[in-house]
Structures are given as C-alpha cells and as structure tokens.
Design an enzyme around this catalytic site. Structure first.
Site, PDB file in Angstrom:
ATOM      1  CD  GLU A 113      21.217  30.909  18.028  1.00  0.00           C
ATOM      2  OE1 GLU A 113      21.956  30.339  18.839  1.00  0.00           O
ATOM      3  OE2 GLU A 113      20.086  30.511  17.743  1.00  0.00           O
TER       4      GLU A 113
ATOM      5  CG  HIS B 236      20.408  33.086  26.856  1.00  0.00           C
ATOM      6  ND1 HIS B 236      20.049  34.307  26.342  1.00  0.00           N
ATOM      7  CD2 HIS B 236      20.413  32.233  25.798  1.00  0.00           C
ATOM      8  CE1 HIS B 236      19.825  34.190  25.037  1.00  0.00           C
ATOM      9  NE2 HIS B 236      20.053  32.940  24.687  1.00  0.00           N
TER      10      HIS B 236
ATOM     11  NE  ARG C 149      24.078  31.969  24.244  1.00  0.00           N
ATOM     12  CZ  ARG C 149      23.387  30.871  24.009  1.00  0.00           C
ATOM     13  NH1 ARG C 149      23.413  29.878  24.862  1.00  0.00           N
ATOM     14  NH2 ARG C 149      22.679  30.769  22.927  1.00  0.00           N
TER      15      ARG C 149
ATOM     16  CG  HIS D  11      20.753  29.267  28.572  1.00  0.00           C
ATOM     17  ND1 HIS D  11      19.403  29.142  28.354  1.00  0.00           N
ATOM     18  CD2 HIS D  11      21.347  28.925  27.391  1.00  0.00           C
ATOM     19  CE1 HIS D  11      19.181  28.759  27.102  1.00  0.00           C
ATOM     20  NE2 HIS D  11      20.354  28.597  26.503  1.00  0.00           N
TER      21      HIS D  11
ATOM     22  NE  ARG E 135      25.294  25.688  25.254  1.00  0.00           N
ATOM     23  CZ  ARG E 135      24.194  26.148  24.650  1.00  0.00           C
ATOM     24  NH1 ARG E 135      23.951  25.847  23.392  1.00  0.00           N
ATOM     25  NH2 ARG E 135      23.333  26.891  25.303  1.00  0.00           N
TER      26      ARG E 135
HETATM   27  P1  FAD Z   1      17.188  17.458  28.533  1.00  0.00           P
HETATM   28  O1  FAD Z   1      16.537  17.804  27.262  1.00  0.00           O
HETATM   29  O2  FAD Z   1      17.153  18.472  29.604  1.00  0.00           O
HETATM   30  O3  FAD Z   1      16.519  16.122  29.072  1.00  0.00           O
HETATM   31  C1  FAD Z   1      16.850  15.633  30.359  1.00  0.00           C
HETATM   32  C2  FAD Z   1      15.854  14.567  30.717  1.00  0.00           C
HETATM   33  O4  FAD Z   1      16.270  13.894  31.893  1.00  0.00           O
HETATM   34  C3  FAD Z   1      14.474  15.090  31.008  1.00  0.00           C
HETATM   35  O5  FAD Z   1      13.553  14.224  30.406  1.00  0.00           O
HETATM   36  C4  FAD Z   1      14.368  15.009  32.527  1.00  0.00           C
HETATM   37  O6  FAD Z   1      13.082  14.893  33.009  1.00  0.00           O
HETATM   38  C5  FAD Z   1      15.182  13.759  32.769  1.00  0.00           C
HETATM   39  N1  FAD Z   1      15.722  13.609  34.116  1.00  0.00           N
HETATM   40  C6  FAD Z   1      16.526  14.470  34.790  1.00  0.00           C
HETATM   41  N2  FAD Z   1      16.834  13.978  36.002  1.00  0.00           N
HETATM   42  C7  FAD Z   1      16.214  12.770  36.101  1.00  0.00           C
HETATM   43  C8  FAD Z   1      16.131  11.777  37.111  1.00  0.00           C
HETATM   44  N3  FAD Z   1      16.721  11.929  38.301  1.00  0.00           N
HETATM   45  N4  FAD Z   1      15.408  10.673  36.864  1.00  0.00           N
HETATM   46  C9  FAD Z   1      14.751  10.495  35.683  1.00  0.00           C
HETATM   47  N5  FAD Z   1      14.789  11.424  34.690  1.00  0.00           N
HETATM   48  C10 FAD Z   1      15.511  12.529  34.904  1.00  0.00           C
HETATM   49  N6  FAD Z   1      20.552  24.483  22.802  1.00  0.00           N
HETATM   50  C11 FAD Z   1      20.766  24.597  21.462  1.00  0.00           C
HETATM   51  O7  FAD Z   1      21.662  23.936  20.918  1.00  0.00           O
HETATM   52  N7  FAD Z   1      19.987  25.428  20.717  1.00  0.00           N
HETATM   53  C12 FAD Z   1      18.988  26.163  21.246  1.00  0.00           C
HETATM   54  O8  FAD Z   1      18.289  26.874  20.531  1.00  0.00           O
HETATM   55  C13 FAD Z   1      18.763  26.078  22.644  1.00  0.00           C
HETATM   56  N8  FAD Z   1      17.797  26.837  23.234  1.00  0.00           N
HETATM   57  C14 FAD Z   1      17.534  26.641  24.559  1.00  0.00           C
HETATM   58  C15 FAD Z   1      16.489  27.349  25.135  1.00  0.00           C
HETATM   59  C16 FAD Z   1      16.149  27.116  26.458  1.00  0.00           C
HETATM   60  C17 FAD Z   1      15.012  27.879  27.076  1.00  0.00           C
HETATM   61  C18 FAD Z   1      16.883  26.183  27.216  1.00  0.00           C
HETATM   62  C19 FAD Z   1      16.528  25.920  28.647  1.00  0.00           C
HETATM   63  C20 FAD Z   1      17.959  25.515  26.649  1.00  0.00           C
HETATM   64  C21 FAD Z   1      18.287  25.738  25.323  1.00  0.00           C
HETATM   65  N9  FAD Z   1      19.335  25.057  24.725  1.00  0.00           N
HETATM   66  C22 FAD Z   1      19.560  25.198  23.381  1.00  0.00           C
HETATM   67  C23 FAD Z   1      20.073  24.032  25.449  1.00  0.00           C
HETATM   68  C24 FAD Z   1      19.515  22.658  25.058  1.00  0.00           C
HETATM   69  O9  FAD Z   1      18.111  22.736  24.955  1.00  0.00           O
HETATM   70  C25 FAD Z   1      19.881  21.596  26.067  1.00  0.00           C
HETATM   71  O10 FAD Z   1      21.238  21.645  26.374  1.00  0.00           O
HETATM   72  C26 FAD Z   1      19.563  20.215  25.504  1.00  0.00           C
HETATM   73  O11 FAD Z   1      18.224  20.176  25.081  1.00  0.00           O
HETATM   74  C27 FAD Z   1      19.843  19.156  26.543  1.00  0.00           C
HETATM   75  O12 FAD Z   1      19.353  17.929  26.084  1.00  0.00           O
HETATM   76  P2  FAD Z   1      19.518  16.658  27.010  1.00  0.00           P
HETATM   77  O13 FAD Z   1      18.887  15.542  26.280  1.00  0.00           O
HETATM   78  O14 FAD Z   1      20.913  16.533  27.425  1.00  0.00           O
HETATM   79  O15 FAD Z   1      18.704  17.028  28.339  1.00  0.00           O
HETATM   80  C1  SIN Z   2      18.814  30.759  22.105  1.00  0.00           C
HETATM   81  O1  SIN Z   2      17.917  30.485  21.320  1.00  0.00           O
HETATM   82  O2  SIN Z   2      19.228  31.899  22.303  1.00  0.00           O
HETATM   83  C2  SIN Z   2      19.426  29.649  22.873  1.00  0.00           C
HETATM   84  C3  SIN Z   2      20.407  28.991  22.020  1.00  0.00           C
HETATM   85  C4  SIN Z   2      21.304  28.118  22.818  1.00  0.00           C
HETATM   86  O3  SIN Z   2      21.195  28.022  24.039  1.00  0.00           O
HETATM   87  O4  SIN Z   2      22.177  27.516  22.187  1.00  0.00           O
END
Ligand code: FAD
Ligand code: SIN
Length: 530
Positions: free
Chosen positions: A117, A245, A292, A353, A388
């Site tokens: 990427e 993104h 990015r 994003h 990032r």
């Molecule tokens: P999240 O997975 O967002 O989980 C947060 C949790 O907190 C959820 O369960 C939510 O419901 C809960 N929550 C929030 N507020 C509250 C509240 N007030 N009370 C109770 N619960 C709450 N990153 C990569 O490294 N590689 C990728 O390929 C990639 N692709 C992506 C594609 C998309 C479409 C998106 C949106 C993001 C992508 N990212 C990627 C970024 C990555 O997915 C996220 O940064 C990562 O998953 C965050 O994980 P997390 O556990 O911190 O939060």
């Molecule tokens: C993507 O698949 O392009 C998202 C990857 C990322 O947010 O790190």
C-alpha cells in the site's frame, strides 16, 4: 432519581473492536472482564478494514525498512522509540492473531500473499481478500464469546468516565492524580444510566470519522472516548491530524462512504483525472502509491482545479480474474451500482478515514488519568506522527492491546473499588421536544468541518469554523442539561468537542505538516489547492 444499579468488574473495556478484544483475551485469565459496546458486538471500524495488517514476516523485508516507511509517512512527528517497539513486536502479535483463528491469504506455495500500500517500500500487508477486518473481528469475537471470564454488554453506551469530579472535587487539567473508577453507561434496552465500577478501565472506542460529512467510518465512530477523557481533564493530543483516505467510492448521499482499498493501487490500479490523465506523477515520484496525505491532497487539487466532483481509479489493465479474486467485496459493491471494475473505471473521492491523534498514552498504554488505559484508534501513542502509514492501525491496536493488558495485569489487584459513587443524576431532564434539534446540529457540524477544516485549511477558514462551532456547542450544552440521555445527543455533544479539538490543534500548528495542510504555511515542495 430512578433506581439504578452498579456493577463491579476487575477489567472494564469500552469498545469491541480489535483493541478491546485483544486486551480482553489477554487479561481474562487474571480476573473478571466486562466489555461494553454501544451497538451490536461486532460493529466497529475494525469490521470494515479492507487492506490488511502491516508486519515484517519475510526475510526480504526488515524492521528497519518498516520503521523507515513509518517515520517518513509521519513527516518527522513520530516518536521513534514507539515506532521501533510497535514494529519489532508486530510479528509476535500477528502470530497470536493467527493462533486465535484469523486467516490470512496464502499463495499456492503456502507463503503469505503479502500486499503493498501507499508509503510501503515492500510487500508486507497480511490480508484476507479485501475484508481483512471482518475476518479479524470474527475470529477474535469467537474467542471472546467462549471465554468464561468475559461478559459482553452490547447496546451499552459509555457516557462519562467516573472520577473525583463525581465525588464533588473540583478538577482541572493540572489537577494531579485524577483517578478513574469506572464509567456511567446508558443501557439502551432499559434507558437507565448505570454505574459500572472497575479496578482498571480500557478506553478502546475507536475513531471519529462522523465529525465530517463524508467518511469511510461506520456510524459508531463519533469520538466518544476522546471526548469523555477530555471532559475528565485527561490529556488529548495531535487532533489536527485527520487522515482522508484518497479513494472512497463516489456515491453522493450514501453514508458511510464505501472504501476502495489502497491495496488496489498496490495491485497496480492507477488514478486518473476525468480527462484520463495519470496525474499522480506530476505530484510525487511514488505516483499512485505515495503516502496517503500526498495522494489525497493531489486528488483534492485536481478536483478543485478542474471543477470536477471525482477522479477515477483505473483497473482495466489488470488481470480480470485475479482482480476479482483479490477484491471480491469491492467487485460486488461496484457491480451493485452498475460498475464492472474489470472494464469500467471507478469514480473515487477522498473521505475522512482515520484519527491519528487522540488520548495521549505512554508505551505502557497509560493515559494521564490513573487506572485508565487507552488503545487503538482513540489513542495517540506516537506511532503515526503527522500521518499514519497504511495498515499500521490494526497493528498498533494489537500491540497496545497487549501492552495495556500487561499494565493492567501488573496493577489491578492493588486498586480498590470505590464505595461512594453517586447514581447518575437525572434531575431536571425530560424527553427531547424535537429530534431535529439534534439531527440538524449534526449536519451543521459536519458541513462546518468539511468546508473549513478538511484536506486544505487556512487561518481564516479555521477561525470561521471555530466561531460557528461555538454557537453549536452552546446550543447543544443547553439541550444536554435539560434532555433525557440518548445516543444521538451524546454523540452530537462528543462530535462537537472532537471538532473543537481538531480546530484548536490546527490553529496552534503554525506550519503545514503531515495531514495538516494550511494555505497560510505552504510547503515549498507541494502545490497548494484552494
Ligand atoms: P473500533 O474497531 O472502531 O472499535 C471501537 C468500538 O468502540 C466499537 O465497538 C464501538 O461500538 C465502541 N464504542 C465507541 N464509542 C462507545 C461508547 N460511547 N460506548 C460504548 N462503546 C463505544 N486499518 C488498518 O490497519 N488496515 C486496514 O486495512 C484498514 N482498513 C480500514 C477500512 C475502513 C473502511 C475503515 C473505516 C478503517 C480501516 N482501518 C484500517 C482503520 C482500522 O480499521 C481502525 O483504526 C481500527 O479497526 C480501530 O480499532 P479500535 O479497536 O481502536 O476501534
Ligand atoms: C485500505 O485498505 O486502503 C485502508 C488501509 C488503512 O486504512 O490502513
């Protein structure tokens, strides 16, 4: 005041994405774990991750190369000690993920099919087709559900963390020794706000994409954790670094925006303007695979200069069978709106994003508030700096989920539960008169942030955004004081605060750096858009 009940747990986790789940699995052998999450168990940014997870797993790659790529993307603002730690611990954490049951694609010879990427000098992204996050969330949730020490309370909305403030003590950001005793959480099934007391609380609430009108993030991404910690006078930093993104599917009116993974550009897809020109080489020698921030700004500039609403991602020259096999989700989504990615170009636009900043943590995942840890997208560890590197965020969440667990295991038995926490105070509140007061304010906030605090900023735009946001804030705080709690109201309030933090941080940064680009501080090497 109606009857409310309080629960106690050794470890309380707010959020069921990759950060919360990995922490849960690590601390569960040592005590009782309660995980609350505001929607369905699996709803999270994690579930929608496409491209994959970055880690050095082959000899042709090296920690030094991954470290270098991360530092370059971060534009001089990463904490190098953090970068070295995360990247060198990555293979071990990824192996655990595989042991928990996450499957990553392999080639015919059994080796991992590593993707590439933007900003990566090597193929190093482990992935499961184009739905890596879904696979990770599935595997981890299965482990968590089967663990006798872990209980998940879905549809529970964390409203505030409980500190000495709730015991009547005056607290400001320089008060030493602020302590977290747990959270007040709104049970969305009963409508009651309960206190949940914990020895250790982990904030794992993810990002805040919904502060902008267009985002790849699902509805849950409303910056609740950052807002709760800031209100509790905890330390929050680097909020100006919001990552757009470059390639979300152009589908006006559809929210969230569907992501077209960067892995497609790693696979050979090329960005073109509407004239068909491969424009990226005019902006950066890495062309469509530049980091990015550079690609998103270049697209923004092309669209503004040409007065067009999108650019194209072109896959037509790629092997159609391999393309469809690698990106089945994208293939199906595009097909559903009449685009055959094998023969048609895909219209794309940048979309909000990822939140690079957040709750400040140290290497042990400790926040500035005692007994409160943070991991994942809601945290600011120092890994990402100004921007990032792609696929480093799932990795960061895993590494810090693990580090937070180590901290929690070492310290939890020394922490006593408080016995004097008051019930949530509902005096003077009533059901909302009109939902429009909330929904319209959200739209206004998103419009302000998108128009004035987007990919390209300026002093005058930021000031205008701040002026308007302060009006929204006043109105919303008034409403909050007299209205029964609801997720919509709490999220609006949190998003306004997140918007404020983004604007204030952006105003304080008197330079263009990483994802923060200001027309008032142009970079000599880059073209500015208007
Ligand atoms: P999240 O997975 O967002 O989980 C947060 C949790 O907190 C959820 O369960 C939510 O419901 C809960 N929550 C929030 N507020 C509250 C509240 N007030 N009370 C109770 N619960 C709450 N990153 C990569 O490294 N590689 C990728 O390929 C990639 N692709 C992506 C594609 C998309 C479409 C998106 C949106 C993001 C992508 N990212 C990627 C970024 C990555 O997915 C996220 O940064 C990562 O998953 C965050 O994980 P997390 O556990 O911190 O939060
Ligand atoms: C993507 O698949 O392009 C998202 C990857 C990322 O947010 O790190």
């Amino acid at each position: 005041m109606h009857a409310q009940h309080s629960r106690k747990t050794d470890f309380l986790i707010i959020g069921s994405g990759i950060a919360g789940l990995s922490f849960a699995l690590k601390v569960a052998p040592f005590g009782k774990v309660l995980m609350i999450t505001k929607s369905n168990e699996d709803e999270s940014n994690t579930k929608y991750a496409q491209g994959g997870i970055a880690a050095v797993t082959v000899e042709s790659d090296s920690f030094e190369k991954h470290i270098h790529d991360t530092l370059v993307a971060g534009d001089g603002l990463c904490d190098e000690a953090v970068v070295r730690t995360v990247i060198s611990e990555a293979p071990e954490r990824v192996k655990e993920l595989i042991d928990w049951g996450a499957r990553f694609d392999r080639r015919a010879d059994g080796s991992y099919d590593l993707g590439k990427e933007g900003g990566h000098s090597e193929h190093r992204i482990l992935h499961h087709k184009d739905n890596t996050g879904f696979e990770i969330e599935r595997a981890m949730l299965e482990q968590v559900r089967n663990h006798p020490n872990i209980e998940i309370l879905d549809h529970h909305f964390a409203v505030e963390i409980i500190t000495q403030h709730h015991l009547g003590m005056y607290i400001n950001s320089s008060t030493p020794g602020i302590e977290c005793y747990g959270v007040y959480a709104l049970n969305l099934r009963t409508g009651k706000t309960d206190s949940i007391l914990a020895r250790i609380t982990l904030m794992a609430t993810g990002g805040a994409g919904n502060v902008y009108a267009s985002t790849t993030n699902p509805k849950i991404a409303t910056g609740d954790g950052v807002a709760m910690v800031y209100r509790a006078k905890g330390r929050v930093e680097n909020m100006e670094f919001i990552q757009f993104h470059p390639t979300a599917l152009y589908e006006p009116g559809v929210q969230p925006s569907f992501l077209i993974t960067e892995a497609m550009r790693g696979f050979g897809a090329i960005l073109r303007n509407q004239e068909g020109e491969d424009f990226m080489p005019r902006y950066d020698h890495r062309a469509s695979l530049a980091p990015r921030d550079i690609v998103a700004r270049a697209i923004d500039n092309e669209m503004k200069q040409r007065g067009e609403e999108f650019v194209y991602l072109d896959c037509r020259h790629l092997d159609p069978t391999a393309l469809q096999a690698h990106f089945p989700t994208i293939f199906e989504k595009c097909k559903s709106i009449g685009i055959d990615i094998r023969t048609d170009m895909i219209p794309v636009v940048p979309s909000c994003h990822y939140m690079c900043g957040g709750i400040k943590t140290d290497l042990q995942a400790k926040t500035s508030i005692q007994n409160l840890l943070a991991a994942g997208e809601c945290s600011s560890t120092g890994l990402h700096g100004g921007n990032r590197l792609a696929s480093n965020s799932l990795l960061e969440a895993l590494v810090y989920g693990h580090r937070a667990a180590q901290t929690a295991i070492e310290s939890f038995s020394l922490v006593e539960f408080r016995t004097d926490i008051p019930d949530w105070d509902i005096k003077g509140t009533a059901d909302p008169e009109e939902m429009v007061l909330i929904t319209q304010s959200l739209r206004e906030l998103q419009a302000i942030m998108s128009s004035y605090v987007g990919i390209v900023r300026s002093n005058i735009r930021l000031q205008r955004a701040l002026d308007r946001l302060l009006i929204l804030n006043r109105e919303t705080e008034n409403l909050y004081r007299r209205t029964t709690l609801s997720p919509a109201l709490c999220e609006l309030r949190n998003l306004i605060l997140v918007g404020y933090l983004i604007i204030k941080s952006a105003m304080q940064r008197k330079e263009s750096r990483g994802l923060h680009y200001s027309l008032d501080f142009p970079r000599a090497t880059e073209k500015a858009s208007v």
